[in-house]
Design an enzyme around this catalytic site. Structure first.
Site, PDB file in Angstrom:
ATOM      1  CB  ILE A 188      75.763 -62.914  33.697  1.00  0.00           C
ATOM      2  CG1 ILE A 188      76.112 -63.790  33.461  1.00  0.00           C
ATOM      3  CG2 ILE A 188      74.571 -62.768  34.385  1.00  0.00           C
ATOM      4  CD1 ILE A 188      76.476 -64.825  34.990  1.00  0.00           C
ATOM      5  CG  PHE A 189      72.534 -57.888  29.411  1.00  0.00           C
ATOM      6  CD1 PHE A 189      72.928 -56.742  29.098  1.00  0.00           C
ATOM      7  CD2 PHE A 189      70.924 -57.437  28.762  1.00  0.00           C
ATOM      8  CE1 PHE A 189      72.550 -55.745  29.183  1.00  0.00           C
ATOM      9  CE2 PHE A 189      70.228 -56.670  28.640  1.00  0.00           C
ATOM     10  CZ  PHE A 189      71.235 -55.313  28.062  1.00  0.00           C
ATOM     11  N   GLY A 190      73.132 -57.867  32.492  1.00  0.00           N
ATOM     12  CA  GLY A 190      71.807 -56.755  33.104  1.00  0.00           C
ATOM     13  C   GLY A 190      71.464 -56.252  33.187  1.00  0.00           C
TER      14      GLY A 190
ATOM     15  N   GLY B 269      68.539 -54.379  34.399  1.00  0.00           N
ATOM     16  CA  GLY B 269      67.295 -54.173  35.537  1.00  0.00           C
ATOM     17  C   GLY B 269      67.979 -54.162  37.184  1.00  0.00           C
ATOM     18  CB  SER B 270      68.236 -55.044  40.436  1.00  0.00           C
ATOM     19  OG  SER B 270      67.750 -56.477  40.897  1.00  0.00           O
TER      20      SER B 270
ATOM     21  CD  GLU C  18      67.417 -62.053  38.426  1.00  0.00           C
ATOM     22  OE1 GLU C  18      66.392 -61.703  37.630  1.00  0.00           O
ATOM     23  OE2 GLU C  18      68.103 -60.731  39.273  1.00  0.00           O
TER      24      GLU C  18
END
Length: 223
Positions: free
Chosen positions: A36-38, A40-41, A116
């Protein structure tokens, strides 16, 4: 006033793209694993259990503060500004990829669907992630992206306007300014090869508008 450009986030010159023979993989060959690519926060506050994490980047996208937030960093009356990904052939966005395995997969997806999608207005999208340490071994990852079709989408605005909005907004997760500065802190920790001119311009605009420095209560650290 600075003109908005879709390709302000420049690809790192020291890291070459994966050769055409290198195919992205979902969980290092593990059919029960997911990345899972994040961007932002999630880079500092994933809040779900994971087995591995890697700093790196995705190509073909630029990060923009174009999504409105009426829950985490704003309210219905004063929506905050948070980031989304904009398709940009010359773009490069840095972030963190988290690997979840087995039972972690369903738990993470259930949590992120609320955080999200339901509360944030984001949809899911498959992206190719290049780890900072092994860019020649790309990974397929899931990313949450806010498109213009969602009701919370605010779209482009001058950096000075975005900065003013960020300074005025707060939500259940904290002040919108904390969100901005923690993301800027993360980019500094990534090193000089990680550039995001849009983010930097907003931080500069905040510095001009704000009479004193704002520091998050807990400094960010990459582990």
């Amino acid at each position: 006033m600075k003109q908005e450009s879709a390709s302000q986030s420049t690809p790192p010159p020291s890291l070459s793209p994966a050769p055409s023979s290198a195919q992205p993989s979902w969980g290092d060959g593990d059919p029960q694993a997911l990345w899972i690519f994040g961007y932002g926060s999630l880079v500092w506050k994933p809040d779900f259990a994971y087995s591995d994490s890697r700093v790196g980047f995705v190509r073909g996208y630029s990060r923009r503060f174009w999504q409105g937030d009426t829950f985490h960093r704003g309210s219905d009356k004063m929506p905050g500004r948070v980031v989304t990904l904009l398709e940009d052939r010359e773009g490069c966005t840095w972030g963190v990829a988290y690997q979840v395995r087995g039972e972690q997969v369903n738990e993470a997806l259930k949590y992120l669907n609320v955080r999200e999608a339901v509360l944030g207005g984001y949809d899911t999208k498959e992206v190719t992630f290049y780890p900072q340490d092994t860019p020649d071994q790309p990974l397929t990852a899931l990313a949450y992206v806010a498109t213009p079709q969602n009701p919370g989408y605010l779209g482009p605005a001058p950096e000075e306007v975005i900065a003013t909005q960020i300074l005025a907004c707060r939500g259940f997760s904290g002040h919108n300014l904390e969100y901005l500065l923690r993301l800027a802190d993360f980019m500094q920790l990534c090193g000089p090869q990680a550039q995001d001119e849009h983010l930097e311009a907003i931080v500069d605009a905040v510095g001009t508008l704000l009479p004193c420095s704002y520091l998050p209560e807990q400094p960010l650290a990459l582990t």
